[in-house]
Write a protein that holds these residues in place. Structure first.
Motif, PDB file in Angstrom:
ATOM      1  N   LEU A  55       8.290   8.153   1.573  1.00  0.00           N
ATOM      2  CA  LEU A  55       8.176   6.781   1.097  1.00  0.00           C
ATOM      3  C   LEU A  55       9.465   6.300   0.448  1.00  0.00           C
ATOM      4  O   LEU A  55      10.203   7.074  -0.163  1.00  0.00           O
ATOM      5  CB  LEU A  55       7.035   6.676   0.087  1.00  0.00           C
ATOM      6  N   ALA A  56       9.708   5.017   0.568  1.00  0.00           N
ATOM      7  CA  ALA A  56      10.788   4.383  -0.180  1.00  0.00           C
ATOM      8  C   ALA A  56      10.421   4.353  -1.662  1.00  0.00           C
ATOM      9  O   ALA A  56       9.243   4.478  -2.015  1.00  0.00           O
ATOM     10  CB  ALA A  56      11.008   2.962   0.343  1.00  0.00           C
ATOM     11  N   PRO A  57      11.398   4.208  -2.567  1.00  0.00           N
ATOM     12  CA  PRO A  57      11.064   4.044  -3.988  1.00  0.00           C
ATOM     13  C   PRO A  57      10.084   2.881  -4.172  1.00  0.00           C
ATOM     14  O   PRO A  57      10.289   1.787  -3.652  1.00  0.00           O
ATOM     15  CB  PRO A  57      12.416   3.740  -4.636  1.00  0.00           C
ATOM     16  N   GLY A  58       9.009   3.119  -4.879  1.00  0.00           N
ATOM     17  CA  GLY A  58       7.969   2.107  -5.044  1.00  0.00           C
ATOM     18  C   GLY A  58       6.982   2.050  -3.893  1.00  0.00           C
ATOM     19  O   GLY A  58       6.042   1.242  -3.923  1.00  0.00           O
ATOM     20  N   GLY A  59       7.163   2.908  -2.893  1.00  0.00           N
ATOM     21  CA  GLY A  59       6.242   2.949  -1.763  1.00  0.00           C
ATOM     22  C   GLY A  59       4.915   3.574  -2.136  1.00  0.00           C
ATOM     23  O   GLY A  59       4.761   4.191  -3.200  1.00  0.00           O
TER      24      GLY A  59
END
Length: 266
Positions: free
Chosen positions: A127-131
């Motif tokens: 996941l991306a940061p904040g995903g």
């Protein structure tokens, strides 16, 4: 001889879709707990026939939606919904994203895979940061509907079924909390749905529900005659465990586990 939906080599979208509304509701309940997302694609992991695809595409219209599943037949149905940018055959156990993702959404799929202690963190790391990682899995293994499958298979055909070392495919919520809490903000809960199964012409309604999913691994190993013997015994036990109501329907409690992990912003 009882009427049985024998499992084909691939999943049967029609058999699975017989209870589409009951299977879709938990996916929508899971989706309702997903908040804003960062940039990136969304993956519907184990998308099946794409029942939740339109809701995902509508809710997150600014993101590209990708459907992944092991079943080509199911993916063809998913692609036909028009909700997905593309659909691909992929095994969730080994799949790797090409770029960090905004959301990995998995409804009633990961219970088929082992080693959740390694699998779920591996998904979260894509996941991306904040995903967000959003997962729903049936936790029905102790109920008569699923317990009978193991008991009768081992009793009738011990040469092919041995559950002595069997472990539940879905652990307790506290176990997933310990696995995932270090990775972000975690929301985890269980719900029991009281499902009304309509009358069926042959067999028990609960058997018609399970034969396209939980019963598949057993039927795959049985001949036609063996399957008929197994199903007759299963139907009889289900009639006692899930009695028919006055209108011919059956009330079928079904427990599911949900988790939503939001990774930390960088």
């Amino acid at each position: 001889m009882p009427v049985i939906d024998r499992p084909a080599q691939d999943w049967d979208p029609a058999a699975y879709g017989r209870f589409r509304d009951l299977r879709l509701r938990p996916a929508l309940d899971l989706l309702a707990r997903v908040d804003a997302l960062p940039d990136g694609d969304i993956v519907d992991l184990g998308c099946g026939s794409g029942a939740v695809g339109p809701a995902l595409a509508q809710r997150f219209a600014g993101h590209r939606l990708i459907g992944l599943d092991t079943s080509a037949a199911m993916l063809a149905e998913a692609q036909a919904t028009g909700a997905y940018a593309r659909c691909e055959v992929a095994d969730a156990a080994t799949w790797q994203a090409a770029a960090p993702l905004a959301l990995i959404f998995s409804n009633a799929a990961l219970q088929w895979l082992p080693d959740h202690e390694a699998l779920l963190p591996a998904l979260a790391l894509q996941l991306a940061p904040g995903g967000v990682l959003a997962v729903q899995m049936p936790r029905q293994h102790a109920a008569p509907s699923h317990r009978f499958l193991r008991e009768f298979a081992a009793d009738l055909y011990p040469d092919r079924f041995d559950f002595a070392d069997w472990t539940p495919p879905v652990a307790a919520a506290i176990d997933y909390h310990r696995i995932l809490n270090p990775l972000g903000l975690l929301d985890i809960w269980e719900s029991e749905y009281l499902q009304r199964l309509a009358p069926v012409e042959t067999g028990h309604p609960v058997r018609r529900f399970t034969e396209s999913t939980a019963m598949r691994p057993i039927l795959e190993k049985l001949s036609e005659d063996e399957a008929a013997r197994f199903v007759s015994r299963y139907d009889e036990a289900l009639r006692a465990a899930y009695p028919v109501e006055a209108d011919g329907a059956v009330l079928f409690p079904f427990r599911r586990l949900f988790l939503v992990l939001s990774t930390l912003q960088s």
